[in-house]
Design an enzyme around this catalytic site. Structure first.
Site, PDB file in Angstrom:
ATOM      1  N   GLN A  72       0.801  -1.220   0.000  1.00 20.27           N
ATOM      2  CA  GLN A  72       0.000   0.000   0.000  1.00 20.27           C
ATOM      3  C   GLN A  72       0.834   1.271   0.000  1.00 20.27           C
ATOM      4  OE1 GLN A  72      -1.461  -1.097   4.094  1.00 20.27           O
ATOM      5  NE2 GLN A  72      -1.437   1.130   4.387  1.00 20.27           N
ATOM      6  N   CYS A  95      -5.220   0.616   4.061  1.00 17.06           N
ATOM      7  CA  CYS A  95      -5.182  -0.805   4.397  1.00 17.06           C
ATOM      8  C   CYS A  95      -6.556  -1.439   4.278  1.00 17.06           C
ATOM      9  CB  CYS A  95      -4.650  -0.985   5.807  1.00 17.06           C
ATOM     10  SG  CYS A  95      -5.575  -0.068   7.067  1.00 17.06           S
ATOM     11  N   HIS A 116      -5.737  -1.244  11.855  1.00 15.76           N
ATOM     12  CA  HIS A 116      -5.175  -1.767  10.610  1.00 15.76           C
ATOM     13  C   HIS A 116      -6.039  -2.895  10.054  1.00 15.76           C
ATOM     14  CE1 HIS A 116      -2.171  -2.464   7.592  1.00 15.76           C
ATOM     15  NE2 HIS A 116      -1.773  -3.627   8.075  1.00 15.76           N
ATOM     16  N   ASN A 124      -0.761  -9.382   4.866  1.00 10.86           N
ATOM     17  CA  ASN A 124      -0.643  -7.944   5.095  1.00 10.86           C
ATOM     18  C   ASN A 124      -0.460  -7.224   3.759  1.00 10.86           C
ATOM     19  OD1 ASN A 124      -0.469  -5.523   6.457  1.00 10.86           O
ATOM     20  ND2 ASN A 124       1.307  -6.088   7.693  1.00 10.86           N
TER      21      ASN A 124
END
Length: 351
Positions: free
Chosen positions: A149, A155, A292, A315
């Site tokens: 990102q 996120c 997150h 992630n």
């Protein structure tokens, strides 16, 4: 005889004093050299790190500032890895010149639900009972490669898109990399505000109302807030029928959902250990202040002595963070919220 004995004793004392003085001087010299060697070694590590990650700073003052931050971070990482008995390690990754506050401000912008009444009541996996002991949706072809990102706090978009890519594969047989940038640019009329944060649930609502989402190639990621491309927005490579929320604070229900598809989850990723996680089963430290958005893409049991259960989490910080972009987070902890709040606000798209 008494005089000779006294002189002999004095000579011994003088020799001893000289030895002590020389020893102290040698120790000071060695200590100084050790400190100097450490400083040189740290600067060498910094130069190598800068070259590897292509870091260039605007001026000498910024360079000095970043080196000081780097030194503090690396010293703390080294101390942790040397002294800690936790089942995970930290690493000097691409974020080593950022303070923890700077890092969180640019990467972690999930907006936690203000009111639980906004969450859905239906949960289609409530009665699921036959669960495999471990599962990895990557091996089943339902997970695209790890994305990055950058310095955009979106996120939430990456988490939602990863979950949608998973359900698209399961419902159509095709694994398609979908567009986060379309959400960043076009999903801006509610809580979702591009690089300034958002919610996965709201992203699912937008995708459903928009009747689909474009591909990554058709609406490529820029990493900054942009103007919605109307043509790109109306080109649909995949669609969903809606979304559901996993019952809050239940790792058992989260396990049921993840056994059926990749699931969007929110976590508290604000800690130093999370910023520099490198490998192993992460056991904290972390709280439950959700900041997150990530995606649970499996679960399993570690092959350590105690057989630590874990969540496999994708992630969006690039493949140089963690275990090639993934983190294994401890599962079945005492806290009902799950480690780092992973079971608090989980959701998934439906097809």
């Amino acid at each position: 005889m008494g005089l000779l004995s006294n002189n002999h004793n004095k000579s011994q004392l003088i020799c001893f004093a000289i030895i002590v003085v020389l020893g102290a001087w040698a120790y000071d010299e060695a200590s100084a050299r050790t400190l100097e060697d450490r400083a040189v070694s740290m600067y060498d590590r910094y130069r190598a790190w800068k070259g590897h990650h292509g870091r260039v700073y605007k001026d000498i003052n910024e360079e000095k500032k970043r080196f000081e931050i780097f030194k503090r971070n690396v010293a703390r990482i080294d101390d942790f890895n040397w002294a800690s008995n936790k089942p995970y390690k930290l690493g000097v990754n691409q974020f080593a010149d950022l303070t923890n506050e700077e890092f969180g401000a640019s990467r972690n912008r999930y907006k936690a639900h203000v009111c639980d009444s906004t969450r859905t009541a239906s949960f289609r996996y409530e009665n699921v009972t036959a669960l495999p002991s471990s599962l990895d949706w990557r091996k089943l072809g339902a997970v695209t490669p790890v994305k990055d990102q950058g310095d955009c706090g979106c996120c939430w978009a990456f988490s939602a898109v990863a979950a949608m890519e998973g359900i698209t594969k399961l419902s159509t047989g095709k694994l398609i990399s979908l567009s986060e940038q379309e959400l960043v640019d076009c999903d801006t009329k509610g809580e979702d505000q591009g690089c300034n944060g958002g919610l996965m649930d709201d992203a699912f609502k937008f995708i459903q109302a928009n009747q689909g989402l474009n591909t990554e190639a058709g609406y490529p990621y820029k990493g900054v807030d942009g103007t919605c491309n109307a043509k790109g927005e109306t080109t649909h490579a995949a669609k969903i029928s809606g979304h559901e929320d996993v019952p809050a604070n239940s790792e058992k229900d989260l396990l049921k959902a993840v056994s059926k598809q990749p699931v969007s989850v929110a976590i508290d990723a604000s800690g130093f250990d999370f910023q520099f996680y490198s490998s192993g089963v992460f056991t904290g430290s972390c709280g439950t202040s959700l900041d997150h958005g990530v995606t649970a893409v499996g679960y399993g049991v570690d092959d350590d002595e105690v057989g630590t259960k874990f969540w496999l989490v994708k992630n969006s910080w690039g493949d140089q963070w963690g275990e090639q972009g993934y983190i294994r987070m401890q599962r079945d902890v005492e806290a009902t919220q799950g480690l780092c709040g992973i079971a608090m606000e989980a959701s998934y798209p439906t097809a």
